[in-house]
Design a protein around this motif. Structure first.
Motif, PDB file in Angstrom:
ATOM      1  N   LYS A   1       8.121  -3.144  75.791  1.00  0.00           N
ATOM      2  CA  LYS A   1       8.915  -1.970  75.438  1.00  0.00           C
ATOM      3  C   LYS A   1       8.638  -1.615  73.972  1.00  0.00           C
ATOM      4  O   LYS A   1       8.796  -2.437  73.085  1.00  0.00           O
ATOM      5  N   VAL A   2       8.213  -0.375  73.726  1.00  0.00           N
ATOM      6  CA  VAL A   2       7.957   0.103  72.369  1.00  0.00           C
ATOM      7  C   VAL A   2       8.638   1.451  72.232  1.00  0.00           C
ATOM      8  O   VAL A   2       8.344   2.377  72.993  1.00  0.00           O
ATOM      9  N   SER A   3       9.539   1.555  71.295  1.00  0.00           N
ATOM     10  CA  SER A   3      10.222   2.818  71.029  1.00  0.00           C
ATOM     11  C   SER A   3      10.800   3.410  72.314  1.00  0.00           C
ATOM     12  O   SER A   3      10.608   4.576  72.621  1.00  0.00           O
ATOM     13  N   ALA A   4      11.469   2.562  73.081  1.00  0.00           N
ATOM     14  CA  ALA A   4      12.157   2.946  74.318  1.00  0.00           C
ATOM     15  C   ALA A   4      11.207   3.425  75.411  1.00  0.00           C
ATOM     16  O   ALA A   4      11.592   4.136  76.314  1.00  0.00           O
ATOM     17  N   ARG A   5       9.920   3.037  75.336  1.00  0.00           N
ATOM     18  CA  ARG A   5       8.950   3.376  76.379  1.00  0.00           C
ATOM     19  C   ARG A   5       8.122   2.143  76.692  1.00  0.00           C
ATOM     20  O   ARG A   5       7.846   1.333  75.822  1.00  0.00           O
ATOM     21  N   TRP A   6       7.695   2.029  77.939  1.00  0.00           N
ATOM     22  CA  TRP A   6       6.824   0.938  78.339  1.00  0.00           C
ATOM     23  C   TRP A   6       5.386   1.322  78.039  1.00  0.00           C
ATOM     24  O   TRP A   6       4.933   2.393  78.399  1.00  0.00           O
ATOM     25  N   VAL A   7       4.661   0.439  77.359  1.00  0.00           N
ATOM     26  CA  VAL A   7       3.254   0.677  77.049  1.00  0.00           C
ATOM     27  C   VAL A   7       2.449  -0.565  77.397  1.00  0.00           C
ATOM     28  O   VAL A   7       2.950  -1.674  77.302  1.00  0.00           O
ATOM     29  N   PRO A   8       1.179  -0.390  77.780  1.00  0.00           N
ATOM     30  CA  PRO A   8       0.345  -1.553  78.068  1.00  0.00           C
ATOM     31  C   PRO A   8       0.082  -2.351  76.801  1.00  0.00           C
ATOM     32  O   PRO A   8       0.013  -1.792  75.708  1.00  0.00           O
ATOM     33  N   ARG A   9      -0.059  -3.654  76.929  1.00  0.00           N
ATOM     34  CA  ARG A   9      -0.331  -4.510  75.770  1.00  0.00           C
ATOM     35  C   ARG A   9      -1.778  -4.424  75.322  1.00  0.00           C
ATOM     36  O   ARG A   9      -2.102  -4.777  74.209  1.00  0.00           O
ATOM     37  N   GLN A  10      -2.662  -3.983  76.196  1.00  0.00           N
ATOM     38  CA  GLN A  10      -4.076  -3.963  75.856  1.00  0.00           C
ATOM     39  C   GLN A  10      -4.401  -2.744  74.997  1.00  0.00           C
ATOM     40  O   GLN A  10      -3.861  -1.669  75.202  1.00  0.00           O
ATOM     41  N   LEU A  11      -5.333  -2.936  74.065  1.00  0.00           N
ATOM     42  CA  LEU A  11      -5.784  -1.821  73.247  1.00  0.00           C
ATOM     43  C   LEU A  11      -6.791  -0.993  74.025  1.00  0.00           C
ATOM     44  O   LEU A  11      -7.567  -1.523  74.816  1.00  0.00           O
ATOM     45  N   THR A  12      -6.791   0.291  73.771  1.00  0.00           N
ATOM     46  CA  THR A  12      -7.786   1.151  74.399  1.00  0.00           C
ATOM     47  C   THR A  12      -9.099   1.013  73.630  1.00  0.00           C
ATOM     48  O   THR A  12      -9.138   0.488  72.513  1.00  0.00           O
ATOM     49  N   LEU A  13     -10.175   1.494  74.210  1.00  0.00           N
ATOM     50  CA  LEU A  13     -11.479   1.451  73.550  1.00  0.00           C
ATOM     51  C   LEU A  13     -11.433   2.215  72.229  1.00  0.00           C
ATOM     52  O   LEU A  13     -12.036   1.798  71.237  1.00  0.00           O
ATOM     53  N   THR A  14     -10.686   3.307  72.191  1.00  0.00           N
ATOM     54  CA  THR A  14     -10.551   4.100  70.956  1.00  0.00           C
ATOM     55  C   THR A  14      -9.894   3.273  69.861  1.00  0.00           C
ATOM     56  O   THR A  14     -10.330   3.297  68.703  1.00  0.00           O
ATOM     57  N   HIS A  15      -8.837   2.509  70.215  1.00  0.00           N
ATOM     58  CA  HIS A  15      -8.165   1.668  69.223  1.00  0.00           C
ATOM     59  C   HIS A  15      -9.104   0.584  68.697  1.00  0.00           C
ATOM     60  O   HIS A  15      -9.129   0.306  67.492  1.00  0.00           O
ATOM     61  N   VAL A  16      -9.873  -0.024  69.584  1.00  0.00           N
ATOM     62  CA  VAL A  16     -10.807  -1.074  69.170  1.00  0.00           C
ATOM     63  C   VAL A  16     -11.873  -0.498  68.239  1.00  0.00           C
ATOM     64  O   VAL A  16     -12.201  -1.091  67.202  1.00  0.00           O
TER      65      VAL A  16
END
Length: 89
Positions: free
Chosen positions: A36-51
């Motif tokens: 849970k991040v800022s009241a929303r569910w987000v995947p723990r994995q980074l996207t290719l863009t983030h990497v």
């Protein structure tokens, strides 16, 4: 359910599945690997863009370290901004 409504709670998931809160929590966090991040569910994995952005930032720091030497290290600020929560009636 989470992809359709990122603000759904564990209680809401448990209720829709007809299962307990502990099982819903285990499925969401351990199996699906969401958090849970800022009241929303987000995947723990980074996207290719983030990497790629992370790698570009690191490369920039290595280049600056090579050019400026240890003086560059003394100009780096680490840590996060402190959050001060207060109540004003």
């Amino acid at each position: 359910m989470i992809k359709a409504n990122r603000r759904i709670t564990i209680n809401g998931v448990a209720e829709e599945l007809g299962k307990g809160n502990e099982l819903a929590h285990k499925i969401i966090n351990d199996i699906l690997r969401y958090r849970k991040v800022s009241a929303r569910w987000v995947p723990r994995q980074l996207t290719l863009t983030h990497v790629e952005q992370h790698m570009a930032d690191n490369l920039e720091h290595f280049v600056r370290l090579h050019e400026d030497g240890n003086d560059f290290l003394y100009r780096i600020e680490t840590g996060k901004e402190p959050w001060v929560h207060h109540f004003t009636p």
